[in-house]
Motif scaffolding. Structure first.
Motif, PDB file in Angstrom:
ATOM      1  N   SER A  35       0.786  -1.248  -0.163  1.00  0.00           N
ATOM      2  CA  SER A  35       0.182   0.089  -0.089  1.00  0.00           C
ATOM      3  C   SER A  35       0.815   1.156  -0.074  1.00  0.00           C
ATOM      4  O   SER A  35       1.744   1.559   0.814  1.00  0.00           O
ATOM      5  CB  SER A  35      -1.019  -0.009   1.144  1.00  0.00           C
ATOM      6  N   PRO A  36       0.738   2.155  -0.771  1.00  0.00           N
ATOM      7  CA  PRO A  36       1.339   3.654  -0.947  1.00  0.00           C
ATOM      8  C   PRO A  36       0.895   4.330   0.232  1.00  0.00           C
ATOM      9  O   PRO A  36       1.736   5.128   0.594  1.00  0.00           O
ATOM     10  CB  PRO A  36       0.777   4.250  -2.321  1.00  0.00           C
ATOM     11  N   LEU A 128       0.294  -4.639 -13.207  1.00  0.00           N
ATOM     12  CA  LEU A 128       0.257  -4.543 -11.847  1.00  0.00           C
ATOM     13  C   LEU A 128       1.208  -3.513 -11.488  1.00  0.00           C
ATOM     14  O   LEU A 128       2.304  -3.011 -12.398  1.00  0.00           O
ATOM     15  CB  LEU A 128       0.676  -5.651 -11.251  1.00  0.00           C
ATOM     16  N   ARG A 129       1.620  -2.907 -10.392  1.00  0.00           N
ATOM     17  CA  ARG A 129       2.524  -1.935  -9.787  1.00  0.00           C
ATOM     18  C   ARG A 129       3.142  -2.752  -8.583  1.00  0.00           C
ATOM     19  O   ARG A 129       2.379  -3.109  -7.854  1.00  0.00           O
ATOM     20  CB  ARG A 129       1.996  -0.604  -9.517  1.00  0.00           C
ATOM     21  N   VAL A 130       4.326  -2.667  -8.520  1.00  0.00           N
ATOM     22  CA  VAL A 130       5.329  -3.060  -7.458  1.00  0.00           C
ATOM     23  C   VAL A 130       6.108  -2.217  -6.883  1.00  0.00           C
ATOM     24  O   VAL A 130       7.004  -1.529  -7.720  1.00  0.00           O
ATOM     25  CB  VAL A 130       5.457  -4.749  -7.772  1.00  0.00           C
ATOM     26  N   PHE A 131       6.422  -2.044  -5.629  1.00  0.00           N
ATOM     27  CA  PHE A 131       7.690  -1.210  -4.969  1.00  0.00           C
ATOM     28  C   PHE A 131       8.797  -1.864  -5.223  1.00  0.00           C
ATOM     29  O   PHE A 131       8.883  -2.944  -5.213  1.00  0.00           O
ATOM     30  CB  PHE A 131       7.376  -1.007  -3.753  1.00  0.00           C
ATOM     31  N   SER A 132       9.799  -0.960  -5.694  1.00  0.00           N
ATOM     32  CA  SER A 132      10.970  -1.636  -6.274  1.00  0.00           C
ATOM     33  C   SER A 132      11.870  -2.347  -5.042  1.00  0.00           C
ATOM     34  O   SER A 132      12.483  -3.313  -5.206  1.00  0.00           O
ATOM     35  CB  SER A 132      12.056  -0.325  -6.598  1.00  0.00           C
ATOM     36  N   PHE A 133      11.497  -1.875  -3.668  1.00  0.00           N
ATOM     37  CA  PHE A 133      12.156  -2.721  -2.885  1.00  0.00           C
ATOM     38  C   PHE A 133      11.664  -4.106  -2.585  1.00  0.00           C
ATOM     39  O   PHE A 133      11.952  -4.988  -1.785  1.00  0.00           O
ATOM     40  CB  PHE A 133      12.211  -2.020  -1.408  1.00  0.00           C
ATOM     41  N   ARG A 153       9.762   6.843 -11.299  1.00  0.00           N
ATOM     42  CA  ARG A 153      10.872   6.954 -10.327  1.00  0.00           C
ATOM     43  C   ARG A 153      10.755   7.992  -9.070  1.00  0.00           C
ATOM     44  O   ARG A 153       9.916   8.854  -9.062  1.00  0.00           O
ATOM     45  CB  ARG A 153      12.160   7.775 -11.209  1.00  0.00           C
ATOM     46  N   GLN A 154      11.153   7.253  -7.917  1.00  0.00           N
ATOM     47  CA  GLN A 154      11.248   8.022  -6.543  1.00  0.00           C
ATOM     48  C   GLN A 154       9.918   8.555  -6.409  1.00  0.00           C
ATOM     49  O   GLN A 154       9.698   9.815  -5.934  1.00  0.00           O
ATOM     50  CB  GLN A 154      12.262   9.183  -6.651  1.00  0.00           C
ATOM     51  N   SER A 155       8.863   7.673  -6.552  1.00  0.00           N
ATOM     52  CA  SER A 155       7.561   8.258  -6.250  1.00  0.00           C
ATOM     53  C   SER A 155       6.738   7.689  -5.137  1.00  0.00           C
ATOM     54  O   SER A 155       5.608   8.021  -4.568  1.00  0.00           O
ATOM     55  CB  SER A 155       6.497   7.728  -7.647  1.00  0.00           C
ATOM     56  N   LEU A 156       7.580   6.824  -4.099  1.00  0.00           N
ATOM     57  CA  LEU A 156       6.962   6.255  -2.941  1.00  0.00           C
ATOM     58  C   LEU A 156       8.251   6.775  -1.895  1.00  0.00           C
ATOM     59  O   LEU A 156       9.359   6.359  -1.955  1.00  0.00           O
ATOM     60  CB  LEU A 156       7.023   4.859  -2.936  1.00  0.00           C
ATOM     61  N   PHE A 157       7.840   7.398  -0.712  1.00  0.00           N
ATOM     62  CA  PHE A 157       8.896   7.678   0.330  1.00  0.00           C
ATOM     63  C   PHE A 157       8.453   6.544   1.530  1.00  0.00           C
ATOM     64  O   PHE A 157       7.232   6.789   1.883  1.00  0.00           O
ATOM     65  CB  PHE A 157       8.590   9.367   0.813  1.00  0.00           C
ATOM     66  N   ARG A 158       9.247   5.900   1.584  1.00  0.00           N
ATOM     67  CA  ARG A 158       9.129   5.021   2.795  1.00  0.00           C
ATOM     68  C   ARG A 158      10.189   4.746   3.625  1.00  0.00           C
ATOM     69  O   ARG A 158      11.586   4.437   3.019  1.00  0.00           O
ATOM     70  CB  ARG A 158       8.757   3.622   2.233  1.00  0.00           C
ATOM     71  N   GLU A 159      10.129   4.874   4.902  1.00  0.00           N
ATOM     72  CA  GLU A 159      11.453   4.697   5.994  1.00  0.00           C
ATOM     73  C   GLU A 159      12.430   5.585   5.657  1.00  0.00           C
ATOM     74  O   GLU A 159      13.691   4.954   5.628  1.00  0.00           O
ATOM     75  CB  GLU A 159      11.676   3.090   5.945  1.00  0.00           C
ATOM     76  N   THR A 161      13.546   6.935   2.461  1.00  0.00           N
ATOM     77  CA  THR A 161      14.101   6.910   1.302  1.00  0.00           C
ATOM     78  C   THR A 161      12.982   6.611   0.484  1.00  0.00           C
ATOM     79  O   THR A 161      11.941   6.361   0.481  1.00  0.00           O
ATOM     80  CB  THR A 161      14.884   5.389   1.379  1.00  0.00           C
ATOM     81  N   TRP A 162      13.385   7.225  -0.844  1.00  0.00           N
ATOM     82  CA  TRP A 162      12.482   7.424  -2.127  1.00  0.00           C
ATOM     83  C   TRP A 162      12.822   5.956  -2.698  1.00  0.00           C
ATOM     84  O   TRP A 162      14.096   5.514  -2.770  1.00  0.00           O
ATOM     85  CB  TRP A 162      12.966   8.480  -2.884  1.00  0.00           C
ATOM     86  N   HIS A 163      11.535   5.577  -3.158  1.00  0.00           N
ATOM     87  CA  HIS A 163      11.878   4.324  -4.082  1.00  0.00           C
ATOM     88  C   HIS A 163      10.795   4.389  -5.230  1.00  0.00           C
ATOM     89  O   HIS A 163      10.054   5.256  -5.185  1.00  0.00           O
ATOM     90  CB  HIS A 163      10.947   3.108  -3.082  1.00  0.00           C
ATOM     91  N   ASP A 164      11.152   3.553  -6.270  1.00  0.00           N
ATOM     92  CA  ASP A 164      10.471   3.439  -7.293  1.00  0.00           C
ATOM     93  C   ASP A 164       9.130   2.713  -7.373  1.00  0.00           C
ATOM     94  O   ASP A 164       9.235   1.745  -6.688  1.00  0.00           O
ATOM     95  CB  ASP A 164      11.290   3.055  -8.584  1.00  0.00           C
ATOM     96  N   VAL A 165       8.315   3.130  -8.357  1.00  0.00           N
ATOM     97  CA  VAL A 165       7.139   2.109  -8.482  1.00  0.00           C
ATOM     98  C   VAL A 165       7.429   1.409  -9.866  1.00  0.00           C
ATOM     99  O   VAL A 165       7.681   2.330 -10.779  1.00  0.00           O
ATOM    100  CB  VAL A 165       5.985   2.922  -8.290  1.00  0.00           C
ATOM    101  N   ILE A 166       7.526  -0.008  -9.806  1.00  0.00           N
ATOM    102  CA  ILE A 166       7.756  -0.601 -11.175  1.00  0.00           C
ATOM    103  C   ILE A 166       6.368  -0.941 -11.690  1.00  0.00           C
ATOM    104  O   ILE A 166       5.593  -1.500 -11.011  1.00  0.00           O
ATOM    105  CB  ILE A 166       8.534  -1.888 -10.956  1.00  0.00           C
ATOM    106  N   HIS A 167       6.235  -0.558 -13.129  1.00  0.00           N
ATOM    107  CA  HIS A 167       5.092  -1.178 -13.818  1.00  0.00           C
ATOM    108  C   HIS A 167       5.449  -2.419 -14.482  1.00  0.00           C
ATOM    109  O   HIS A 167       6.221  -2.528 -15.291  1.00  0.00           O
ATOM    110  CB  HIS A 167       4.612   0.009 -14.664  1.00  0.00           C
ATOM    111  N   MET A 168       4.603  -3.151 -14.511  1.00  0.00           N
ATOM    112  CA  MET A 168       4.702  -4.733 -15.072  1.00  0.00           C
ATOM    113  C   MET A 168       3.400  -5.166 -15.678  1.00  0.00           C
ATOM    114  O   MET A 168       2.200  -4.726 -15.447  1.00  0.00           O
ATOM    115  CB  MET A 168       5.020  -5.846 -14.132  1.00  0.00           C
ATOM    116  N   GLY A 169       3.507  -5.971 -16.811  1.00  0.00           N
ATOM    117  CA  GLY A 169       2.164  -6.384 -17.446  1.00  0.00           C
ATOM    118  C   GLY A 169       2.460  -7.773 -18.220  1.00  0.00           C
ATOM    119  O   GLY A 169       3.712  -8.218 -18.450  1.00  0.00           O
TER     120      GLY A 169
END
Length: 178
Positions: A35-36, A128-133, A153-159, A161-169
């Motif tokens: 969850s974002p 789907l979307r998945v967090f890079s970590f 790129r760097q669209s999720l800030f968690r703990e 640190t900035w993280h990417d959201v990866i798009h897959m299909g």
């Protein structure tokens, strides 16, 4: 049989599932990798979310993932943003019961959902979307056949640190070959 494997079954989510979903939704360890928005929700907010977003939308289909022998609910899987005209949807999977983590239940539930999406609904594409970590999830999606399509790129800030959201299909013809 559709919606069943040797270890699990999917059943349509109902309003009565709001209480259990509320427990998972408020477990920060469960939501950390899916969850974002990490927040604590009041039960009324969860109930409203279940009724309006999960059950009340004609563009989504949500299912409880059950361990088959005991019928214990272990998670939720959904097709959301279903576009019937262009035969596309986005999928989500959350194994909320931590006793079932790392045992292949997520992969099985995802395959059941994709069987339904591609073989019954005749969708052309599921994304789907998945967090890079979340490397375990990325490996699972790759194993099932999802392709990397891009990243935010760097669209999720968690703990801190900035993280990417990866798009897959995955396309229907890529899935049915497996």
């Amino acid at each position: 049989m559709l919606f069943e494997s040797s270890r699990m079954a999917l059943r349509k989510m109902t309003e009565e599932d709001a209480e259990l979903y509320h427990i998972w939704r408020n477990d920060l360890e469960v939501m950390q990798s899916t969850s974002p928005f990490l927040d604590i929700y009041h039960f009324e907010a969860t109930k409203e979310f279940v009724n309006q977003v999960i059950l009340g939308s004609h563009t989504s289909k949500s299912y409880m993932v059950l361990e088959r022998k005991t019928e214990t609910p272990i998670g939720v899987t959904s097709l959301i943003n279903i576009d019937y005209k262009n035969r596309n949807a986005e999928c989500i999977i959350d194994i909320g019961n931590k006793n079932y983590w790392g045992k292949g239940y997520g992969a099985e539930a995802l395959k059941l959902l994709l069987d339904y999406a591609f073989l019954e609904m005749n969708l052309h594409r599921v994304s789907l979307r998945v967090f890079s970590f979340n490397q375990r999830a990325i490996k699972l999606y790759e194993k099932v056949g999802f392709q990397h399509e891009g990243r935010s790129r760097q669209s999720l800030f968690r703990e801190g640190t900035w993280h990417d959201v990866i798009h897959m299909g995955i396309l229907q013809n890529e899935y049915v070959k497996r």
